[in-house]
Write a protein that holds these residues in place. Structure first.
Motif, PDB file in Angstrom:
ATOM      1  N   UNK A  86       0.834  -1.191   0.000  1.00 34.45           N
ATOM      2  CA  UNK A  86       0.000   0.000   0.000  1.00 34.45           C
ATOM      3  C   UNK A  86       0.872   1.244   0.000  1.00 34.45           C
ATOM      4  N   UNK A  87       0.521   2.214  -0.837  1.00 31.67           N
ATOM      5  CA  UNK A  87       1.198   3.510  -0.899  1.00 31.67           C
ATOM      6  C   UNK A  87       0.188   4.564  -0.446  1.00 31.67           C
ATOM      7  N   UNK A  88       0.316   5.032   0.793  1.00 30.31           N
ATOM      8  CA  UNK A  88      -0.661   5.960   1.353  1.00 30.31           C
ATOM      9  C   UNK A  88      -0.763   7.229   0.517  1.00 30.31           C
ATOM     10  N   UNK A  89       0.385   7.762   0.098  1.00 31.86           N
ATOM     11  CA  UNK A  89       0.380   8.996  -0.703  1.00 31.86           C
ATOM     12  C   UNK A  89      -0.339   8.795  -2.031  1.00 31.86           C
ATOM     13  N   UNK A  90      -0.164   7.646  -2.617  1.00 33.18           N
ATOM     14  CA  UNK A  90      -0.782   7.366  -3.907  1.00 33.18           C
ATOM     15  C   UNK A  90      -2.251   6.957  -3.764  1.00 33.18           C
ATOM     16  N   UNK A  91      -2.535   6.079  -2.816  1.00 36.52           N
ATOM     17  CA  UNK A  91      -3.870   5.500  -2.718  1.00 36.52           C
ATOM     18  C   UNK A  91      -4.908   6.456  -2.135  1.00 36.52           C
ATOM     19  N   UNK A  92      -4.467   7.428  -1.343  1.00 41.05           N
ATOM     20  CA  UNK A  92      -5.421   8.293  -0.661  1.00 41.05           C
ATOM     21  C   UNK A  92      -5.262   9.772  -1.016  1.00 41.05           C
ATOM     22  N   UNK A  93      -4.567  10.050  -2.087  1.00 40.42           N
ATOM     23  CA  UNK A  93      -4.289  11.441  -2.441  1.00 40.42           C
ATOM     24  C   UNK A  93      -5.440  12.104  -3.197  1.00 40.42           C
ATOM     25  N   UNK A  94      -6.209  11.324  -3.956  1.00 44.74           N
ATOM     26  CA  UNK A  94      -7.247  11.905  -4.806  1.00 44.74           C
ATOM     27  C   UNK A  94      -8.601  11.256  -4.539  1.00 44.74           C
ATOM     28  N   UNK A  95      -9.651  12.038  -4.764  1.00 40.26           N
ATOM     29  CA  UNK A  95     -11.024  11.541  -4.645  1.00 40.26           C
ATOM     30  C   UNK A  95     -11.427  10.929  -5.980  1.00 40.26           C
ATOM     31  N   UNK A  96     -11.541   9.604  -6.001  1.00 39.82           N
ATOM     32  CA  UNK A  96     -11.836   8.901  -7.259  1.00 39.82           C
ATOM     33  C   UNK A  96     -13.322   8.571  -7.404  1.00 39.82           C
ATOM     34  N   UNK A  97     -14.137   8.960  -6.450  1.00 37.89           N
ATOM     35  CA  UNK A  97     -15.573   8.670  -6.516  1.00 37.89           C
ATOM     36  C   UNK A  97     -16.291   9.661  -7.426  1.00 37.89           C
ATOM     37  N   UNK A  98     -17.229   9.128  -8.222  1.00 42.70           N
ATOM     38  CA  UNK A  98     -18.164   9.991  -8.908  1.00 42.70           C
ATOM     39  C   UNK A  98     -19.202  10.494  -7.923  1.00 42.70           C
ATOM     40  N   UNK A  99     -20.026  11.457  -8.344  1.00 38.27           N
ATOM     41  CA  UNK A  99     -20.995  12.065  -7.435  1.00 38.27           C
ATOM     42  C   UNK A  99     -21.994  11.039  -6.902  1.00 38.27           C
ATOM     43  N   UNK A 100     -22.481  10.142  -7.774  1.00 44.60           N
ATOM     44  CA  UNK A 100     -23.469   9.156  -7.334  1.00 44.60           C
ATOM     45  C   UNK A 100     -22.866   8.216  -6.298  1.00 44.60           C
ATOM     46  N   UNK A 101     -21.651   7.716  -6.559  1.00 45.92           N
ATOM     47  CA  UNK A 101     -21.002   6.797  -5.618  1.00 45.92           C
ATOM     48  C   UNK A 101     -20.704   7.493  -4.294  1.00 45.92           C
ATOM     49  N   UNK A 102     -20.289   8.768  -4.362  1.00 43.73           N
ATOM     50  CA  UNK A 102     -19.992   9.517  -3.147  1.00 43.73           C
ATOM     51  C   UNK A 102     -21.249   9.707  -2.303  1.00 43.73           C
ATOM     52  N   UNK A 146       0.195  -5.456  13.123  1.00 49.28           N
ATOM     53  CA  UNK A 146      -0.514  -5.257  11.857  1.00 49.28           C
ATOM     54  C   UNK A 146      -0.494  -3.764  11.535  1.00 49.28           C
ATOM     55  N   UNK A 147       0.531  -3.316  10.844  1.00 50.97           N
ATOM     56  CA  UNK A 147       0.629  -1.911  10.491  1.00 50.97           C
ATOM     57  C   UNK A 147      -0.340  -1.613   9.352  1.00 50.97           C
ATOM     58  N   UNK A 148      -1.230  -0.666   9.573  1.00 50.29           N
ATOM     59  CA  UNK A 148      -2.292  -0.451   8.594  1.00 50.29           C
ATOM     60  C   UNK A 148      -1.741   0.017   7.250  1.00 50.29           C
ATOM     61  N   UNK A 149      -0.593   0.686   7.271  1.00 47.57           N
ATOM     62  CA  UNK A 149      -0.036   1.204   6.017  1.00 47.57           C
ATOM     63  C   UNK A 149       0.953   0.245   5.358  1.00 47.57           C
ATOM     64  N   UNK A 150       1.049  -0.991   5.883  1.00 44.32           N
ATOM     65  CA  UNK A 150       1.881  -2.012   5.239  1.00 44.32           C
ATOM     66  C   UNK A 150       1.018  -3.130   4.658  1.00 44.32           C
ATOM     67  N   UNK A 151      -0.280  -2.876   4.490  1.00 44.93           N
ATOM     68  CA  UNK A 151      -1.179  -3.896   3.972  1.00 44.93           C
ATOM     69  C   UNK A 151      -1.198  -3.878   2.441  1.00 44.93           C
ATOM     70  N   UNK A 152      -1.278  -5.059   1.809  1.00 43.12           N
ATOM     71  CA  UNK A 152      -1.302  -5.096   0.346  1.00 43.12           C
ATOM     72  C   UNK A 152      -2.637  -4.653  -0.240  1.00 43.12           C
ATOM     73  N   UNK A 153      -3.715  -4.689   0.561  1.00 46.23           N
ATOM     74  CA  UNK A 153      -5.037  -4.357   0.039  1.00 46.23           C
ATOM     75  C   UNK A 153      -5.726  -3.322   0.931  1.00 46.23           C
ATOM     76  N   UNK A 154      -6.516  -2.467   0.288  1.00 43.62           N
ATOM     77  CA  UNK A 154      -7.211  -1.414   1.002  1.00 43.62           C
ATOM     78  C   UNK A 154      -8.219  -1.917   2.006  1.00 43.62           C
TER      79      UNK A 154
END
Length: 359
Positions: A1-17, A291-299
């Motif tokens: 997991x890359x925290x800077x990459x995975x959580x940097x942008x809002x990828x949801x469309x309006x309906x999903x959000x 269990x480091x939350x930022x060392x997990x392979x999946x979100x």
């Protein structure tokens, strides 16, 4: 997991959000519906019906519940995505299948219902005061660890199932790491009911394990290992690790801390590690498994672990969490230790840090 990459942008469309926001607002209802669908056997009956499916009346007959109750549960489950519907009949969805068959989901669900649910109402107070405000639901205790021997049996059962699930699946891999460099004399800090100690003395017939924990936990450990093979090589060292005057015993080849430091706040972690370091020789190795939350392979794993942090906030002690790796690394270095090796993906979600004293 890359925290800077995975959580940097809002990828949801309006309906999903918007849908996500509504899911959050109805979260307590969603949880209780899903839990009762599992507990009552309704979801299992639907799943067992396969491609035939079940009508509401058939479900009522199968589970002996009021028709009104089954109807509201089914309608809510349908819109939640647990059930599917075709021509008057209900079918189990993929999400429903995971609710029934994913052991981690079931363990987390029981833990959240039995241990956390009522107390979580006091999250705001816990955040503002830095104390486990929800724990008073079970009595007048400073931490859940003192309360454990006295909790209602169903609560205790769910707590230990949760604790053991996340640790037991890592035992074989963890022991292979712990034992690979030799050294038979092990201090198991926070060894709880002695499950790891039993595994260790079974893994290596020459291993000696000393469990260091609160007196109440030590008593449970003694009862749990009594009569087991190798129990003569399991020893006890009762101690309050939050007491800064508590000195770690010396003379051990290895110090083992598994799912332990997440039970303490940052300054307490530094204090514990500093006192451990004071007991170590230049040859002693200290192993931290967390269990480091930022060392997990999946979100999904990171999501579950950061949610578990709030258990510590509201129920356990008010100041600990599932740490990020960088946070723990800082604690290790402040304690006069250094990380010589990091091993990720141990068991379900663990990382092992192998540490030594700074020279």
């Amino acid at each position: 997991m890359d925290v800077e990459k995975d959580f940097a942008e809002d990828r949801m469309g309006a309906y999903e959000a918007q849908k996500t926001a509504h899911w959050i607002s109805q979260g307590p209802v969603i949880f209780q519906v899903a839990r009762f669908m599992v507990k009552s056997g309704l979801l299992e009956k639907v799943s067992d019906s396969g491609e035939k499916g079940l009508t509401i009346d058939e479900a009522v007959a199968a589970c002996s519940l009021p028709r009104y109750g089954v109807q509201v549960l089914f309608e809510s489950s349908l819109t939640m995505g647990i059930l599917l519907y075709r021509e008057g009949r209900f079918y189990c969805s993929k999400a429903g299948w995971f609710l029934l068959n994913d052991e981690m989901v079931r363990v987390d669900m029981d833990f959240n219902h039995d241990v956390n649910y009522i107390g979580m109402f006091n999250l705001e107070e816990a955040i503002r005061e830095g104390k486990p405000a929800g724990l008073r639901h079970f009595g007048d205790w400073k931490t859940i660890y003192e309360a454990l021997p006295h909790l209602p049996e169903e609560v205790k059962k769910s707590w230990f199932a949760f604790d053991h699930y996340y640790s037991d699946h890592s035992f074989s891999e963890a022991l292979a790491v712990l034992m690979r460099r030799g050294g038979k004399n092990i201090l198991d800090v926070g060894g709880n009911t002695g499950r790891f100690a039993l595994e260790a003395v079974a893994y290596d017939k020459d291993a000696q394990v000393t469990v260091m924990d609160l007196p109440g936990q030590i008593e449970m450990m003694r009862n749990a290992v009594a009569g087991s093979e190798g129990n003569g090589r399991i020893h006890a060292y009762p101690a309050d690790l939050l007491d800064e005057g508590t000195v770690f015993p010396s003379g051990f080849d290895k110090i083992w801390m598994s799912q332990f430091l997440d039970c303490f706040g940052t300054e307490e972690v530094v204090s514990i590690l500093s006192r451990a370091a004071a007991s170590m020789s230049d040859e002693t190795e200290l192993y931290i498994m967390e269990s480091f939350w930022d060392r997990q392979p999946y979100g999904t794993a990171a999501f579950a672990l950061t949610a578990i942090s709030l258990y510590f906030t509201v129920m356990a002690n008010g100041n600990s969490k599932m740490y990020g790796y960088s946070d723990m690394l800082e604690c290790v270095e402040r304690a006069g230790l250094k990380v010589d090796e990091r091993i990720d993906n141990v068991g379900k979600c663990h990382t092992i840090l192998i540490c030594s004293k700074k020279q």
